[in-house]
Design an enzyme around this catalytic site. Structure first.
Site, PDB file in Angstrom:
ATOM      1  N   LYS A 167      -1.417  -1.373  -4.174  1.00  0.00           N
ATOM      2  CA  LYS A 167      -2.431  -0.307  -4.120  1.00  0.00           C
ATOM      3  C   LYS A 167      -1.672   1.000  -4.229  1.00  0.00           C
ATOM      4  CE  LYS A 167      -6.359   1.442  -1.379  1.00  0.00           C
ATOM      5  NZ  LYS A 167      -6.229   2.823  -1.820  1.00  0.00           N
ATOM      6  N   TYR A 196       0.873  -1.182   0.000  1.00  0.00           N
ATOM      7  CA  TYR A 196       0.000   0.000   0.000  1.00  0.00           C
ATOM      8  C   TYR A 196       0.902   1.221   0.000  1.00  0.00           C
ATOM      9  CZ  TYR A 196      -3.848   3.093   1.513  1.00  0.00           C
ATOM     10  OH  TYR A 196      -4.791   4.097   1.612  1.00  0.00           O
TER      11      TYR A 196
END
Length: 268
Positions: free
Chosen positions: A163, A134
């Site tokens: 992400k 992330y």
């Protein structure tokens, strides 16, 4: 777990009752509301107020998501400040039955790029659960630079997705075109038309309108981006406390029993 991830993956909001207890029936209704249109569930990430959850709240929302996922993969968000805490919680995620963990960098502006690499290496060395990177800055106070992302993808096995929430569409495109074999997901609704080459989308709008998110991935035109932006403005997705507004809309639709956010919960 699928061989590779793609399409719309939803970072779930966390439904609470008025006392801050995670409401399992609301989790079930939320999953049922979106399951036909999404390719995976991400509980306890930023849209799920993951950095605010205590250990019990985090465990409950991940457990309920795994329990009711109906065969869709569950990628458990972990938003804790240091490597040791992440490893401890990742072990819990694996024990619950999550398919992967979604992990930020360690928190702090002083964190170096080498520190970031060692962070993910340590997580991987501690257990076999796959890792979803992330890349963001608002919570951790730092971000993963391009060369560091490439290095992590090449040097650390078990990375199953990124992400990419840097907010820089050119950065996201470069990562998608880098040929790492690891799927890249745009994390910002307003950048989808510019994030060419991505494998999918992970953003709060998917809690409300996953079919629109899918349509944008299939046909990322300027007109469709305008529609996405308009819908996001309507539902408060672009606000700083977007999760509050997404909850309000889900509550109005009868999907979740209460729009309570973490800081509003009252002691029992």
């Amino acid at each position: 777990m699928p061989d590779t991830y793609s399409g719309t993956v939803v970072p779930l909001i966390t439904p609470f009752d008025e006392h801050g207890v995670v409401d399992e029936p609301s989790v079930v209704r939320l999953l049922d509301h979106i399951r036909a249109e999404v390719n995976g569930f991400m509980p306890a990430l930023t849209s799920g107020e993951g950095w605010k959850l205590d250990a019990r709240q985090w465990q409950d929302v991940v457990t309920y998501t795994v329990r009711h996922a109906g065969g869709l993969p569950v990628l458990a968000g972990i938003q804790l400040p240091d490597t040791a805490a992440v490893i401890d919680r990742a072990r819990t995620a694996a024990a619950i039955g999550a398919d992967a963990v979604v992990v930020t960098t360690p928190f702090g502006a002083e964190v170096t790029q080498d520190d970031i690499v060692e962070h993910y290496k340590a997580i991987r060395a501690a257990l076999d659960i796959p890792i979803f990177l992330y890349n963001e800055e608002a919570l951790s106070g730092n971000r993963i630079e391009f060369d560091t992302l490439i290095r992590i993808c090449k040097e650390i096995p078990g990375i199953v997705g990124i992400k990419e929430s840097s907010g820089d569409a050119a950065f996201t495109r470069n990562m998608a075109e880098a040929g790492t074999g690891i799927p890249v997901f745009e994390g910002w609704e307003n950048l989808l038309v510019d994030a060419r080459g991505i494998d999918g989308f992970i953003g709060p709008l998917a809690n409300l309108e996953p079919s629109l998110c899918n349509a944008m991935l299939v046909d990322p035109t300027p007109d469709r981006q305008t529609e996405i932006n308009t819908v996001c403005e309507r539902y408060g997705v672009f606000k700083d406390d977007w999760y509050r507004w997404v909850k309000k809309e889900l509550h109005q639709r009868g999907v979740i029993a209460s729009p309570t956010v973490h800081e509003e919960a009252k002691a029992a």
